[in-house]
Design an enzyme around this catalytic site. Structure first.
Site, PDB file in Angstrom:
ATOM      1  N   HIS A  76       0.968  -1.196  -0.023  1.00 39.59           N
ATOM      2  CA  HIS A  76       0.021  -0.076   0.060  1.00 39.59           C
ATOM      3  C   HIS A  76       0.878   1.220  -0.036  1.00 39.59           C
ATOM      4  O   HIS A  76       2.154   1.147   0.162  1.00 39.59           O
ATOM      5  CB  HIS A  76      -0.892  -0.103   1.207  1.00 39.59           C
ATOM      6  CG  HIS A  76      -0.246   0.045   2.349  1.00 39.59           C
ATOM      7  ND1 HIS A  76       0.187  -1.098   3.104  1.00 39.59           N
ATOM      8  CD2 HIS A  76      -0.176   1.072   3.447  1.00 39.59           C
ATOM      9  CE1 HIS A  76       0.743  -0.804   4.290  1.00 39.59           C
ATOM     10  NE2 HIS A  76       0.251   0.543   4.628  1.00 39.59           N
ATOM     11  N   ASP A  80       6.071   4.136   4.994  1.00 37.04           N
ATOM     12  CA  ASP A  80       6.792   2.945   5.815  1.00 37.04           C
ATOM     13  C   ASP A  80       6.649   1.712   4.845  1.00 37.04           C
ATOM     14  O   ASP A  80       7.358   0.911   5.169  1.00 37.04           O
ATOM     15  CB  ASP A  80       6.559   2.858   6.766  1.00 37.04           C
ATOM     16  CG  ASP A  80       4.876   2.749   7.164  1.00 37.04           C
ATOM     17  OD1 ASP A  80       4.153   3.043   6.485  1.00 37.04           O
ATOM     18  OD2 ASP A  80       4.405   2.102   8.148  1.00 37.04           O
ATOM     19  N   HIS A  81       5.848   1.558   3.652  1.00 38.65           N
ATOM     20  CA  HIS A  81       6.055   0.489   3.009  1.00 38.65           C
ATOM     21  C   HIS A  81       6.566   0.742   1.484  1.00 38.65           C
ATOM     22  O   HIS A  81       6.596  -0.297   0.692  1.00 38.65           O
ATOM     23  CB  HIS A  81       4.473   0.130   2.795  1.00 38.65           C
ATOM     24  CG  HIS A  81       4.218  -0.496   4.188  1.00 38.65           C
ATOM     25  ND1 HIS A  81       4.081  -1.912   4.568  1.00 38.65           N
ATOM     26  CD2 HIS A  81       3.696   0.016   5.195  1.00 38.65           C
ATOM     27  CE1 HIS A  81       3.712  -2.041   5.746  1.00 38.65           C
ATOM     28  NE2 HIS A  81       3.474  -1.042   6.334  1.00 38.65           N
ATOM     29  N   GLU A 211       1.789  -8.531   9.720  1.00 37.42           N
ATOM     30  CA  GLU A 211       2.203  -7.382  10.375  1.00 37.42           C
ATOM     31  C   GLU A 211       1.569  -7.623  11.866  1.00 37.42           C
ATOM     32  O   GLU A 211       0.396  -8.147  11.991  1.00 37.42           O
ATOM     33  CB  GLU A 211       1.277  -5.955  10.000  1.00 37.42           C
ATOM     34  CG  GLU A 211       0.199  -5.992   9.948  1.00 37.42           C
ATOM     35  CD  GLU A 211      -0.611  -4.786  10.519  1.00 37.42           C
ATOM     36  OE1 GLU A 211       0.180  -4.141  10.971  1.00 37.42           O
ATOM     37  OE2 GLU A 211      -1.710  -4.568  10.535  1.00 37.42           O
TER      38      GLU A 211
END
Lengths: 606, 618
Positions: A76, A80-81, A211
């Site tokens: 997404h 942080d991704h 996660e």
């Protein structure tokens, strides 16, 4: 078969070199069936130096990553991704495919550019990716549709599932042969005001990588949190205070806007609500165009009333921050680490009438994280300190799965192994124990840079001849009998990488081999005062009574035939009562043959 | 493997495929051309249509004046229009496991099948197909329910009577299977059975068959389907297009290596080039507007209309007609326009890239914003007060038998300034116009059918090389009107298998293999030996487990150790219960060691056949 076996009992490795026991930067490398896949390519928001990007030297010390990676998948658009993506593809060097969903592909470059501006233009950092690099990087992106099976190459296939969390968030299933792994990215198992809940089918992956941001939390109901949030905002506004809500431009912001918009409408409130960034309008436009990614209710009613057209929420101007009187401001970024939200925070922090509501997780090192930990004095740039007098509230609105949600997802997908990433070590430990207890599967939680190997045990696919299968199924009856398993015999022919299971007869024919006849013969002596023929008759009657389920024939030429077993009786002229019974059977009827010889040795009933 | 053909209509197919114990319906098309035999349903009272003379046979013997009316020299049925359903008697439709929908035009008969046959299965369709299909169904229902007809005509269907009727009614076929329109409840119930799928999604049916939709390039969300097992592959090609219009381009390579390819939905107007038609459309439109006339475009509420609007968006300004208003009148006009903007994933590349900006993919958003295009649910209400002439009106239904278009025919038909432009190819425009004759208004026939033509299809088939092709009968011969045009038919080697309504075809398949899995423990226990170079053989003795059409071979369980008791002797007295066939023996017998072995065991006297057998086969 040796080579076949080693290929079949493959194992694979998951190395997390960014997302281990830490929230902030997701980047995982998975090796499955000889394919290397990078899952997410995130950036740490708490660092301003080299540590903010994953350490790609883990993959290779020198040169480009292209030859080491088969594909990169981005779950997404949160930085942080995906924040390190242009760095990885353009500065380290990667030219292979990068997969992400359409909304992610649309929004990701905007956030990257936004972030680049803050870092380079405002903070004056160098050695950072450029606008052109973001564009070049996005050219390598292949859009992914939900549930579409994408064949990356002949062996590697990936499939995306809806993950909730933010617009366009996806979980991915990666499959090579019969081995598979599911990576969740961030996901949310409860639908919220604008997105639906994550869903996956019972795909039984060898490994589920989840996660675990909220590993130990089991949050109270969404409704309570919403009521709490509205109450706090309302109270502050009533007493003339200002409310700052630091958010990211896309995601939680839209949900909270919908929430406040309906509340303002219902309560007929007049205090202004502002949204700070120029991105808002654009952001809302994305939501309108990607309405199929929102929840059921919004999708159903969008023709009549588009939920992303707000009446009460207006664009913010920098000068408004000094206006007297109450107001509510949504400002970016969400962790108060830079930008407009930090500016407004500095202005309002000294007044205890004001309030800041942190609706999401804050990474260590950010101002958000500090004030949430109760810090009352903040050191600012240039040795200035800031007294924090305003009220600080934390409300978990970030749409991550809590412990309950993670367990729910495990129940949905039924993985054989579990790997937790993107969480804090202590919390993960707790969840790991819980998972191992409840599902009796192994659960791993690697640290950054640690490699985890998981051995899989795949079955071997073989082509069985339909004749053989049908014959077997007809003999075996419609339902298998656990007590009396039927053994089937076949011949596996291995030729040119193909495995075919055929009946032994067909195999012989196909391979041009002749069959060996192996017969056993046996003599049994027996005293029986009758003529040879009568003895044979008596044997026939005896066998008839013992072997009820077999076909037994008494052939006129003086033999009894049971299946392939031939029985004859002879005697010598000297001792007519000493009969010699001759038995002969083929190898295939060995069991029955030896049974008969034992039986006849015991004599005939009188 | 069999194919049951429930519809003979080449572009509105409905076939049932029986494949490996699954029963799959391919599309569910509704033939609405039957409506042409009926009188138009006017929205506003029409003195002309209400005063038509009833029909009585010449000798007066048959009097059907209540049911049949004479209008413009033809006889029409005065009743709610009916549609021709797929054949229901050919096989038990309650046994259908799944229905695969290829595009929203081919699902209109769905409620008749799912609601009235005992159907308990699942329908698979893409999201745009479902949403736009729902709009088209709701529109149809609204058209019918807005103008209720008290009576239903049935007497004329009597065989003895129909025989005596004048043309074309006399020649109408299958009239007893005609049904009137379904209700909203039936639509909702039918569509609740739809399961959404995405392109290239692999859907497992009962573990036996895998079905996958592929982009077909014809309309939003339109798909061709692959139906395959591990060894057999059937491709179902229905309504595909290679032209660049708004949908995602057709996916061709996945159709390769098909054993059977079922081909339906080719263009209905093989002689017309869609681009040329579009040009003609624009020039006729401009000519009429310039002369002060109005243009009526009878059309469906989704599909080509998006392309027409886009084309006009560019054309009108350049033709200096920028101020001419467009009206789109349909109960679902607004929804159709809105929905078209949210399916970016299903659009062609260049429309897709617009949403990244973010901008709406279709320019009609801009037409609406600038008030050039206005949409209304019907002619009643705001439209009547707001509308200006000359104008362009897009409205349904293209059969001209119901919907708002009927009103415009009555209103504008008498003036030669006005023009009607037919763009939908589903209806013969002469038949559609029959009840409105004599007509002063100009008629232009510009059918735009973007589906594959014979030239494209033969090139496609050459590329993907299916072993066998199945197609509707009309594709195997030149069009009846042009018997010399042998280029307007399929010429293949081997010749295609043709079907017509009610055909049952046995498809040329020989299934020889099935997929089975050896459990890893079993695989490890196998002892392969090389028979000749590159060919190894292993004897497998295992237990077969079949569940949900999946087959697994497990190792033979070790017999439970018999407890050492007195009863043990009795056990051996029982004959072996099942005959387990032993593997056949073959290969070379190592003679020397064998003889040595025999020699040895001779001395020990206890010659156990078991041992010698084992040594023999090693």
């Amino acid at each position: 078969m040796e080579s076949q076996k080693s290929a079949a009992a493959g194992f694979w490795v998951a190395a997390s070199f960014g997302a281990g026991q830490d929230v902030g930067r997701s980047c995982i490398l998975v090796s499955i069936g000889g394919k290397n896949i990078m899952l997410d390519c995130g950036m740490h928001m708490g660092y301003n130096d080299d540590r903010r990007f994953p350490d790609f030297s883990y993959i290779t010390q020198n040169g480009r990553l292209t030859e080491f990676l088969d594909c990169v998948i981005i779950s997404h658009f949160h930085l942080d991704h995906c924040g390190a993506l242009p760095y990885m593809s353009e500065m380290v060097g990667y030219d292979g495919p990068i997969y992400m969903t359409h909304p992610t592909k649309a929004i990701c470059p905007i956030l990257l550019e936004d972030f680049r501006k803050i870092t380079v233009d405002k903070k004056g950092e160098t050695n950072f990716f450029t606008s052109q690099m973001i564009k070049d990087c996005m050219k390598k992106v292949v859009p992914l549709n939900l549930h579409q099976t994408v064949q990356v190459d002949e062996e590697l296939e990936i499939k995306a599932y809806y993950a909730g969390h933010v617009l366009g968030a996806a979980m991915v299933q990666i499959k090579v042969g019969s081995e598979s792994v599911v990576y969740t990215g961030d996901y949310n198992m409860t639908p919220d005001r604008h997105l639906g809940a994550a869903w996956i089918d019972k795909c039984r992956p060898d490994l589920l990588i989840s996660e675990s941001t909220y590993a130990t939390t089991i949050r109270d109901s969404k409704r309570c949190r919403e009521r709490d949030f509205l109450k706090k905002v309302h109270e502050t506004v009533e007493r003339g205070g200002k409310v700052l809500i630091p958010v990211f431009a896309l995601g939680r912001a839209q949900e909270l806007c919908i929430l406040l918009e309906t509340f303002w409408e219902r309560m007929n409130l007049k205090a202004p609500i502002y949204f700070s960034t120029g991105l808002t309008e654009k952001a809302n436009h994305y939501y309108k165009l990607f309405i199929t990614w929102t929840n059921q209710k919004i999708r159903k009613t969008f023709v009549q009333r588009n939920m992303f057209e707000f009446k009460h929420i207006k664009a913010f101007d920098r000068s408004y921050a000094d206006n007297p009187g109450p107001m509510v401001v949504f400002a970016t970024p969400g962790m108060l680490h830079a930008g407009q939200s930090l500016l407004i925070f500095k202005k309002w922090a000294g007044n205890e009438k004001n309030m800041v509501i942190m609706p999401g997780y804050c990474v260590q090192g950010t101002v958000g994280h500090k004030i949430l930990n109760g810090q009352k004095k903040l050191e600012m740039e240039g040795r200035a300190t800031l007294d924090v007098k305003l009220q600080v509230e934390y409300m978990s609105f970030s749409a991550h799965a809590d412990a309950k949600g993670i367990m729910q997802l495990i129940r949905m997908a039924e993985p054989r192994n579990m790997l937790l990433v993107h969480g804090e070590a202590k919390k993960m430990e707790f969840l790991k124990d819980k998972i191992e207890q409840e599902f009796s599967i192994s659960c791993y939680m690697p640290a950054n840079g640690e490699t985890t190997s998981i051995v899989t045990n795949p079955s071997v696919p073989v082509d069985i001849s339909l004749n053989l299968l049908k014959r077997e199924m007809a003999l075996g009856g419609p339902l298998p009998d656990a007590k009396r398993p039927r053994t089937m015999h076949g011949t596996l022919i291995m030729k040119d990488n193909s495995l075919r299971l055929v009946s032994p007869e067909q195999a012989l024919k196909e391979l041009g081999l002749s069959e060996h006849q192996l017969r056993f013969t046996c003599r049994v002596q027996l005293h029986d005062p009758h003529s040879d023929n009568d003895t044979l008759g008596r044997i026939y009657t005896h066998l008839k009574s013992v072997l009820k389920t077999y076909s037994i024939q008494h052939v006129p030429d003086g033999t009894v035939i049971v299946e392939s077993i031939v029985i004859k009786v002879t005697s010598s002229a000297e001792e007519p009562n000493l009969k010699v019974i001759l038995l002969s059977w083929s190898y295939q009827d060995e069991e029955l043959g030896s049974f008969l010889s034992t039986l006849l040795k015991k004599g005939l009933p009188s | 493997m069999k194919l049951y053909c429930l519809s003979g209509h080449p572009t509105l197919p409905c076939n049932v495929l029986k494949f490996k114990s699954t029963t799959i319906m391919l599309d569910c098309g509704l033939d609405t051309t039957a409506a042409l035999y009926f009188l138009p349903l006017p929205l506003v009272h029409s003195p002309r249509l209400s005063k038509l003379p009833g029909w009585v046979s010449k000798d007066g013997a048959v009097n059907l004046e209540k049911e049949l009316k004479e209008c413009s020299g033809r006889v029409f049925v005065d009743s709610q229009p009916e549609f021709c359903l797929p054949e229901k008697e050919l096989l038990d439709l309650s046994t259908i496991d799944v229905i695969l929908i290829s595009n929203y035009h081919c699902m209109m008969a769905l409620p008749y099948i799912t609601e009235h046959t005992g159907f308990t299965g699942t329908v698979y369709a893409t999201e745009p197909t479902l949403q736009i299909g729902r709009l088209l169904m709701e529109e149809l229902v609204t058209f019918m329910e807005r103008v209720p007809k008290a009576q239903a005509a049935t007497c004329w269907k009597n065989k003895e009577i129909q025989r005596l009727l004048p043309g074309p009614l006399k020649d109408a076929v299958d009239v007893w299977s005609w049904r009137k329109c379904y209700s909203v409840q039936e639509v909702n119930s039918a569509l609740s059975k739809v399961q959404l799928v995405g392109y290239s999604q692999k859907v497992e049916l009962f573990g036996a068959v895998q079905v996958t939709p592929l982009s077909s390039g014809y309309s939003l969300g339109s798909s061709n389907w692959i139906i395959q097992s591990h060894y057999e592959k059937v491709s179902y090609v229905s309504g595909s297009s290679l032209l660049t219009t708004h949908p995602q381009p057709m996916e061709q390579s996945s159709l390769k290596n098909s054993d059977v390819l079922i081909l339906t939905g080719l263009t209905q107007i093989p002689t017309a080039n869609p681009d040329g038609m579009l040009g003609e459309f624009c020039s006729n439109l401009a000519m009429t507007i310039r002369a002060g006339g109005n243009v009526l475009v009878p059309c469906y509420s989704s599909g080509v209309i998006y392309d027409l609007l886009e084309c006009l968006y560019q054309f009108m300004d350049s033709a200096n007609l920028g101020s001419t208003p467009f009206y789109f009148i349909s109960p679902v006009a607004n929804s159709s326009l809105e929905f078209s903007q949210i399916f970016a994933e299903w659009l062609c590349q260049n429309k897709q890239s617009k949403v990244y900006l973010p901008e709406p993919p279709f320019p009609h958003a801009e037409l609406i914003q600038t008030n050039k295009l206005k949409h209304y649910p019907s002619i009643h209400g705001d439209f009547s007060s707001e509308f200006r002439q000359p104008c362009v009106v897009f409205t349904g239904h293209p059969s001209l038998r119901f919907g708002d278009v009927v009103h415009f025919m009555e209103l504008w038909g008498k003036s030669s300034l006005n023009t009607i432009i037919f763009t939908e190819p589903d209806f013969s425009y002469l038949d559609a116009l029959a009840p409105y004759q004599p007509l002063a208004m100009k008629c232009v026939y510009c059918p735009i059918d973007t589906r594959l033509n014979f030239h494209q299809v033969s090139k496609l088939l050459k590329d993907i090389q299916p072993l066998h092709v199945v197609c509707p009968e009309p594709y195997t011969q030149p069009p009846p009107a042009q018997p010399h045009r042998s280029d307007l038919m399929l010429e293949l080697q081997p010749p295609p298998m043709a079907y017509r309504r009610c055909s049952v075809l046995g498809l040329p398949f020989r299934r020889r293999y099935e997929r089975i899995h050896l459990l890893p423990e079993l695989a490890r226990s196998l002892v392969p030996s090389e028979i000749k170079a590159g060919v190894s053989v292993a004897t497998v003795s295992a237990v077969l487990q079949s569940k949900d059409n999946k087959h697994v071979l497990q190792p033979v369980p070790k017999p439970a150790p018999v407890p050492p008791s007195k009863k043990r002797k009795r056990v051996t007295e029982e004959p072996p219960e099942v005959l387990n066939p032993k593997p056949l023996l073959s290969g070379a017998v190592p003679l020397e060691p064998f003889l040595a072995m025999l020699h040895k065991v001779q001395h020990t006297l206890s010659l156990r056949p078991n041992q010698s057998a084992q040594s023999a086969c090693r």
